[in-house]
Design a protein around this motif. Structure first.
Motif, PDB file in Angstrom:
ATOM      1  N   ILE A   1       0.821  -1.213   0.000  1.00 21.29           N
ATOM      2  CA  ILE A   1       0.000   0.000   0.000  1.00 21.29           C
ATOM      3  C   ILE A   1       0.856   1.264   0.000  1.00 21.29           C
ATOM      4  N   ILE A   2       0.489   2.194  -0.845  1.00 24.30           N
ATOM      5  CA  ILE A   2       1.090   3.524  -0.825  1.00 24.30           C
ATOM      6  C   ILE A   2       0.134   4.421  -0.060  1.00 24.30           C
ATOM      7  N   SER A   3       0.572   4.935   1.059  1.00 27.62           N
ATOM      8  CA  SER A   3      -0.307   5.735   1.915  1.00 27.62           C
ATOM      9  C   SER A   3       0.434   6.971   2.408  1.00 27.62           C
ATOM     10  N   VAL A   4      -0.323   7.883   3.020  1.00 26.09           N
ATOM     11  CA  VAL A   4       0.260   9.103   3.586  1.00 26.09           C
ATOM     12  C   VAL A   4      -0.351   9.346   4.956  1.00 26.09           C
ATOM     13  N   SER A   5       0.297  10.192   5.736  1.00 25.92           N
ATOM     14  CA  SER A   5      -0.257  10.593   7.035  1.00 25.92           C
ATOM     15  C   SER A   5      -1.057  11.882   6.864  1.00 25.92           C
ATOM     16  N   ALA A   6      -1.867  12.185   7.838  1.00 28.60           N
ATOM     17  CA  ALA A   6      -2.744  13.353   7.736  1.00 28.60           C
ATOM     18  C   ALA A   6      -1.983  14.667   7.690  1.00 28.60           C
ATOM     19  N   ASP A   7      -0.777  14.696   8.240  1.00 28.73           N
ATOM     20  CA  ASP A   7      -0.018  15.944   8.253  1.00 28.73           C
ATOM     21  C   ASP A   7       0.933  16.078   7.060  1.00 28.73           C
ATOM     22  N   THR A   8       0.819  15.171   6.094  1.00 31.47           N
ATOM     23  CA  THR A   8       1.637  15.265   4.890  1.00 31.47           C
ATOM     24  C   THR A   8       1.253  16.513   4.096  1.00 31.47           C
ATOM     25  N   ASN A   9       2.256  17.196   3.545  1.00 28.24           N
ATOM     26  CA  ASN A   9       2.002  18.394   2.754  1.00 28.24           C
ATOM     27  C   ASN A   9       1.315  18.033   1.439  1.00 28.24           C
ATOM     28  N   GLN A  10       0.423  18.909   0.994  1.00 28.18           N
ATOM     29  CA  GLN A  10      -0.331  18.651  -0.230  1.00 28.18           C
ATOM     30  C   GLN A  10       0.578  18.475  -1.445  1.00 28.18           C
ATOM     31  N   SER A  11       1.628  19.273  -1.531  1.00 22.89           N
ATOM     32  CA  SER A  11       2.527  19.196  -2.686  1.00 22.89           C
ATOM     33  C   SER A  11       3.220  17.833  -2.760  1.00 22.89           C
ATOM     34  N   GLU A  12       3.520  17.259  -1.596  1.00 21.48           N
ATOM     35  CA  GLU A  12       4.148  15.939  -1.556  1.00 21.48           C
ATOM     36  C   GLU A  12       3.199  14.868  -2.070  1.00 21.48           C
ATOM     37  N   VAL A  13       1.926  14.997  -1.718  1.00 20.23           N
ATOM     38  CA  VAL A  13       0.938  14.024  -2.169  1.00 20.23           C
ATOM     39  C   VAL A  13       0.707  14.136  -3.673  1.00 20.23           C
ATOM     40  N   ILE A  14       0.769  15.336  -4.200  1.00 16.38           N
ATOM     41  CA  ILE A  14       0.637  15.525  -5.646  1.00 16.38           C
ATOM     42  C   ILE A  14       1.723  14.743  -6.372  1.00 16.38           C
ATOM     43  N   GLN A  15       2.936  14.801  -5.831  1.00 19.50           N
ATOM     44  CA  GLN A  15       4.055  14.064  -6.442  1.00 19.50           C
ATOM     45  C   GLN A  15       3.822  12.555  -6.380  1.00 19.50           C
ATOM     46  N   ILE A  16       3.276  12.079  -5.268  1.00 21.54           N
ATOM     47  CA  ILE A  16       2.994  10.648  -5.107  1.00 21.54           C
ATOM     48  C   ILE A  16       1.929  10.206  -6.112  1.00 21.54           C
ATOM     49  N   ILE A  17       0.878  11.009  -6.247  1.00 19.44           N
ATOM     50  CA  ILE A  17      -0.204  10.675  -7.178  1.00 19.44           C
ATOM     51  C   ILE A  17       0.320  10.619  -8.611  1.00 19.44           C
ATOM     52  N   ARG A  18       1.163  11.579  -8.958  1.00 18.11           N
ATOM     53  CA  ARG A  18       1.721  11.600 -10.311  1.00 18.11           C
ATOM     54  C   ARG A  18       2.665  10.431 -10.547  1.00 18.11           C
ATOM     55  N   LYS A  19       3.524  10.179  -9.583  1.00 18.19           N
ATOM     56  CA  LYS A  19       4.540   9.126  -9.737  1.00 18.19           C
ATOM     57  C   LYS A  19       3.913   7.757  -9.916  1.00 18.19           C
TER      58      LYS A  19
ATOM     59  N   PHE B   1      -7.427  12.357  -6.302  1.00 14.33           N
ATOM     60  CA  PHE B   1      -6.573  13.191  -7.155  1.00 14.33           C
ATOM     61  C   PHE B   1      -7.237  14.517  -7.492  1.00 14.33           C
ATOM     62  N   ASP B   2      -8.586  14.529  -7.677  1.00  8.83           N
ATOM     63  CA  ASP B   2      -9.254  15.778  -8.040  1.00  8.83           C
ATOM     64  C   ASP B   2      -9.298  16.751  -6.868  1.00  8.83           C
ATOM     65  N   ASP B   3      -9.381  16.219  -5.629  1.00 11.19           N
ATOM     66  CA  ASP B   3      -9.345  17.097  -4.458  1.00 11.19           C
ATOM     67  C   ASP B   3      -8.009  17.807  -4.360  1.00 11.19           C
ATOM     68  N   VAL B   4      -6.938  17.075  -4.603  1.00 11.99           N
ATOM     69  CA  VAL B   4      -5.596  17.656  -4.526  1.00 11.99           C
ATOM     70  C   VAL B   4      -5.358  18.649  -5.664  1.00 11.99           C
TER      71      VAL B   4
END
Length: 257
Positions: free
Chosen positions: A211-229, A250-253
């Motif tokens: 599973i690729i997951s994130v924590s609630a305090d992860t920065n939005q820009s970091e999650v954008i990179q994960i979604i793209r990658k 992805f649309d929320d981000v």
């Protein structure tokens, strides 16, 4: 669902909706209006006078108006909430996806927010209160708690029956999240995998445990990179103990870029 993307057609369609609204023809208006894409509904609504907005409030259910409300700019959302009858507004807020409702509550004063939260259903209010705790700019502030979860021993056919016959309380779902009795995330099943698997297969057999997951305090820009990658449509948000808190799509981000 109709999209008003041709000017002449849009002008004609809008004319008949306005006539139905003016003449108080509720059934005729609802038929035409509810066939529209939510974005076109919102565009039509934005251009109305106050008098005609009030007519729409009386023609639609709180859930139906919530579809429009989610598409409105914050300034118009605040204007609408003042115009709406309080019971109607409370019911509408109950029906909104938690992330959309949280965005709106972020516009209110503490006194205004408390007024509505005290009158909403407890589960819905608790979800919003939890989301409001996360700092702006973090994924926690964008995630939704409406997630489709399944147990590891659920069969494909059982899951299909649940999705078919039961109301799935989720704004959108691209994946099914396999959790244990403590809500700990065990794996993810894509809808594609669900469709192509044999009816007797169990979720534990077809889930992806990597599973690729994130924590609630992860920065939005970091999650954008994960979604793209990883070309993901949604990312689960978990605690340090891997308890599933929600998902961010992805649309929320992308809407915050």
């Amino acid at each position: 669902m109709i999209r008003l993307n041709q000017y002449k057609y849009k002008e004609e369609y809008t004319y008949y909706m306005l006539q139905s609204l003016k003449d108080g023809k509720k059934d005729s208006f609802r038929k035409d209006f509810l066939d529209l894409h939510p974005m076109d509904q919102a565009t039509f609504f934005i251009e109305l006078s106050e008098e005609r907005r009030f007519k729409i409030y009386s023609f639609l259910t709180p859930c139906e108006f919530g579809e429009i409300f989610s598409e409105l700019e914050p300034s118009l959302q605040k204007k609408c909430i003042i115009e709406l009858d309080r019971p109607f507004a409370v019911e509408m807020l109950n029906d909104l996806p938690p992330d959309d409702a949280t965005d709106f509550f972020g516009l209110l004063s503490y006194k205004e927010a408390d007024f509505y939260l005290e009158r909403m259903e407890k589960d819905e209010a608790d979800d919003i209160k939890q989301l409001l705790k996360y700092k702006k700019g973090t994924i926690g502030s964008l995630m939704t708690t409406d997630v489709v979860t399944v147990a590891k021993d659920d069969s494909v056919i059982d899951v299909f029956e649940r999705l078919k016959h039961n109301e799935v309380d989720a704004e959108t779902f691209y994946y099914l999240y396999v959790t244990d009795s403590n809500k700990q995330l065990l794996g993810v099943v894509s809808l594609r995998e669900l469709i192509i698997s044999a009816p007797e297969c169990r979720m534990v057999e077809i889930m992806n445990a990597g599973i690729i997951s994130v924590s609630a305090d992860t920065n939005q820009s970091e999650v954008i990179q994960i979604i793209r990658k990883y070309a993901l449509l949604a990312v689960p948000v978990v605690t340090e103990n891997y308890e599933l808190l929600g998902i961010v799509t992805f649309d929320d981000v992308l809407s915050y870029l």
